[in-house]
Write a protein that holds these residues in place. Structure first.
Motif, PDB file in Angstrom:
ATOM      1  N   VAL A  67       0.936  -1.396   0.024  1.00 31.44           N
ATOM      2  CA  VAL A  67      -0.050   0.114  -0.132  1.00 31.44           C
ATOM      3  C   VAL A  67       0.861   1.087   0.138  1.00 31.44           C
ATOM      4  O   VAL A  67       0.646   2.335  -0.795  1.00 31.44           O
ATOM      5  CB  VAL A  67      -0.853  -0.037   1.131  1.00 31.44           C
ATOM      6  CG1 VAL A  67      -1.855   1.358   1.374  1.00 31.44           C
ATOM      7  CG2 VAL A  67      -1.931  -1.103   1.068  1.00 31.44           C
ATOM      8  N   ALA A  68       1.762   1.354   0.726  1.00 33.73           N
ATOM      9  CA  ALA A  68       2.818   2.438   0.844  1.00 33.73           C
ATOM     10  C   ALA A  68       3.604   2.726  -0.274  1.00 33.73           C
ATOM     11  O   ALA A  68       3.786   3.723  -0.911  1.00 33.73           O
ATOM     12  CB  ALA A  68       3.747   2.286   2.146  1.00 33.73           C
ATOM     13  N   ASN A  70       2.557   1.621  -3.108  1.00 36.78           N
ATOM     14  CA  ASN A  70       1.717   2.025  -4.345  1.00 36.78           C
ATOM     15  C   ASN A  70       1.163   3.446  -4.059  1.00 36.78           C
ATOM     16  O   ASN A  70       1.217   4.381  -5.295  1.00 36.78           O
ATOM     17  CB  ASN A  70       0.327   1.199  -4.205  1.00 36.78           C
ATOM     18  CG  ASN A  70      -0.354   1.543  -5.593  1.00 36.78           C
ATOM     19  OD1 ASN A  70      -0.160   1.482  -6.563  1.00 36.78           O
ATOM     20  ND2 ASN A  70      -1.730   1.973  -5.274  1.00 36.78           N
ATOM     21  N   ASN A  71       1.110   3.998  -2.989  1.00 35.55           N
ATOM     22  CA  ASN A  71       0.760   5.467  -2.846  1.00 35.55           C
ATOM     23  C   ASN A  71       2.007   6.337  -3.349  1.00 35.55           C
ATOM     24  O   ASN A  71       1.670   7.278  -3.743  1.00 35.55           O
ATOM     25  CB  ASN A  71       0.647   5.585  -1.157  1.00 35.55           C
ATOM     26  CG  ASN A  71      -0.945   5.214  -0.846  1.00 35.55           C
ATOM     27  OD1 ASN A  71      -1.462   4.616  -1.758  1.00 35.55           O
ATOM     28  ND2 ASN A  71      -0.993   5.092   0.227  1.00 35.55           N
ATOM     29  N   ARG A  74       2.392   6.410  -7.014  1.00 32.05           N
ATOM     30  CA  ARG A  74       1.402   7.399  -7.500  1.00 32.05           C
ATOM     31  C   ARG A  74       1.626   8.675  -7.378  1.00 32.05           C
ATOM     32  O   ARG A  74       1.423   9.772  -8.191  1.00 32.05           O
ATOM     33  CB  ARG A  74      -0.123   6.909  -7.062  1.00 32.05           C
ATOM     34  CG  ARG A  74      -0.651   5.796  -7.601  1.00 32.05           C
ATOM     35  CD  ARG A  74      -2.292   5.614  -7.120  1.00 32.05           C
ATOM     36  NE  ARG A  74      -2.736   4.398  -7.549  1.00 32.05           N
ATOM     37  CZ  ARG A  74      -4.009   4.146  -7.506  1.00 32.05           C
ATOM     38  NH1 ARG A  74      -4.841   4.959  -6.950  1.00 32.05           N
ATOM     39  NH2 ARG A  74      -4.255   3.102  -8.299  1.00 32.05           N
ATOM     40  N   ALA A  75       2.184   9.192  -6.289  1.00 32.98           N
ATOM     41  CA  ALA A  75       2.428  10.401  -5.953  1.00 32.98           C
ATOM     42  C   ALA A  75       3.816  10.980  -6.727  1.00 32.98           C
ATOM     43  O   ALA A  75       3.839  12.058  -6.982  1.00 32.98           O
ATOM     44  CB  ALA A  75       3.069  10.515  -4.335  1.00 32.98           C
TER      45      ALA A  75
END
Length: 118
Positions: A67-68, A70-71, A74-75
């Protein structure tokens, strides 16, 4: 108590996709290895494909890392994809809904081809 082991090999494709091949177990004792492998050494934001073919176990620690990652991808304008998931890990990602957030591909080639199509 045996400590889990995780190895990571990586390379960058000719078109600039980082491919991480994992082998072993992803749990609280190995997350630092995975986290370090996901951090770009040179600061460049590249698309990342993680090959899970040789991963034998993953718990919630691994989910948190994904999750981290992927975030962060994306950022930075890049993307994270997962390939060759063992059924048990694929099922886990489906249960927590992560398969709706991160693209999963049955083969490494399909994951890399999808990077070209985007």
């Amino acid at each position: 108590m045996n400590q889990a082991h995780l190895t990571v090999s990586q390379h960058i494709t000719d078109d600039g996709v980082r491919v991480l091949a994992l082998a072993g177990e992803i749990d609280h004792t190995t997350t630092a290895i995975l986290r370090q492998a996901l951090d770009p050494e040179d600061g460049r934001a590249l698309d990342i494909v993680i090959d899970f073919h040789d991963v034998t176990f993953m718990d919630s620690s691994g989910i948190n890392i994904l999750v981290a990652a992927n975030n962060a991808a994306r950022a930075s304008g890049s993307r994270l994809s997962l390939a060759r998931m063992p059924e048990s890990i694929s099922d886990l990602l489906h249960i927590v809904g992560l398969d709706d957030v991160i693209a999963l591909y049955p083969t490494l080639d399909e994951a890399l081809e999808a990077k070209h199509a985007a």
